[in-house]
Design a protein around this motif. Structure first.
Motif, short mmCIF file in Angstrom:
data_model
loop_
_atom_site.label_atom_id
_atom_site.label_comp_id
_atom_site.label_asym_id
_atom_site.label_seq_id
_atom_site.Cartn_x
_atom_site.Cartn_y
_atom_site.Cartn_z
N CYS A 6 0.85 -1.20 0.00
CA CYS A 6 0.00 0.00 0.00
C CYS A 6 0.88 1.25 0.00
O CYS A 6 1.77 1.37 0.83
CB CYS A 6 -0.90 -0.02 1.23
SG CYS A 6 -1.93 1.46 1.37
N LYS A 13 0.67 -7.31 1.22
CA LYS A 13 -0.24 -8.45 1.11
C LYS A 13 0.23 -9.33 -0.03
O LYS A 13 0.54 -8.83 -1.10
CB LYS A 13 -1.66 -7.94 0.86
CG LYS A 13 -2.71 -9.07 0.85
CD LYS A 13 -4.09 -8.49 0.62
CE LYS A 13 -5.23 -9.44 0.88
NZ LYS A 13 -5.00 -10.84 0.62
N GLY A 15 -0.50 -12.23 -2.85
CA GLY A 15 -1.65 -12.74 -3.59
C GLY A 15 -1.34 -12.89 -5.05
O GLY A 15 -0.29 -12.46 -5.53
N LYS A 18 -4.04 -8.30 -7.85
CA LYS A 18 -3.94 -7.05 -7.10
C LYS A 18 -5.19 -6.77 -6.27
O LYS A 18 -6.29 -6.79 -6.80
CB LYS A 18 -3.72 -5.92 -8.10
CG LYS A 18 -3.40 -4.59 -7.44
CD LYS A 18 -2.97 -3.59 -8.49
CE LYS A 18 -3.98 -2.49 -8.63
NZ LYS A 18 -3.56 -1.44 -9.54
N PRO A 19 -5.01 -6.53 -4.96
CA PRO A 19 -6.16 -6.20 -4.12
C PRO A 19 -6.77 -4.86 -4.54
O PRO A 19 -6.06 -3.93 -4.88
CB PRO A 19 -5.56 -6.09 -2.71
CG PRO A 19 -4.22 -6.74 -2.79
CD PRO A 19 -3.76 -6.56 -4.19
N ARG A 20 -8.10 -4.80 -4.51
CA ARG A 20 -8.79 -3.55 -4.86
C ARG A 20 -8.53 -2.46 -3.83
O ARG A 20 -8.36 -1.30 -4.16
CB ARG A 20 -10.30 -3.80 -4.93
CG ARG A 20 -10.79 -4.12 -6.32
CD ARG A 20 -12.21 -3.60 -6.45
NE ARG A 20 -12.82 -3.99 -7.72
CZ ARG A 20 -13.52 -5.10 -7.89
NH1 ARG A 20 -13.68 -5.95 -6.90
NH2 ARG A 20 -14.06 -5.35 -9.04
N CYS A 22 -6.66 -1.63 0.28
CA CYS A 22 -5.73 -2.06 1.30
C CYS A 22 -6.46 -2.74 2.46
O CYS A 22 -7.45 -2.21 2.96
CB CYS A 22 -4.95 -0.85 1.81
SG CYS A 22 -3.85 -1.26 3.18
N PRO A 23 -5.97 -3.93 2.89
CA PRO A 23 -6.61 -4.63 3.99
C PRO A 23 -6.42 -3.92 5.34
O PRO A 23 -7.18 -4.15 6.27
CB PRO A 23 -5.91 -5.99 4.00
CG PRO A 23 -4.60 -5.77 3.33
CD PRO A 23 -4.84 -4.68 2.32
N GLN A 28 -8.63 2.70 -1.39
CA GLN A 28 -8.74 2.01 -2.67
C GLN A 28 -7.70 2.49 -3.67
O GLN A 28 -7.35 3.66 -3.71
CB GLN A 28 -10.14 2.23 -3.25
CG GLN A 28 -11.21 1.46 -2.50
CD GLN A 28 -12.51 1.37 -3.27
OE1 GLN A 28 -12.62 1.84 -4.40
NE2 GLN A 28 -13.50 0.74 -2.66
#
Length: 35
Positions: A6, A13, A15, A18-20, A22-23, A28
């Motif tokens: 992020c 993270k 994976g 790509k995460p939409r 940040c956890p 976004q």
């Protein structure tokens, strides 16, 4: 597997895609792939 970081809070993270958002901070579009 790739690592995404992020740009806002620095959380990482793992994976395949790509995460939409940040956890950690929930922002976004800030997740960028680490090289």
């Amino acid at each position: 597997m790739a690592v995404f970081r992020c740009e806002k809070c620095g959380a990482t993270k793992e994976g395949r895609c790509k995460p939409r958002k940040c956890p950690k901070c929930g922002e976004q579009g800030t997740m960028k792939k680490e090289e």
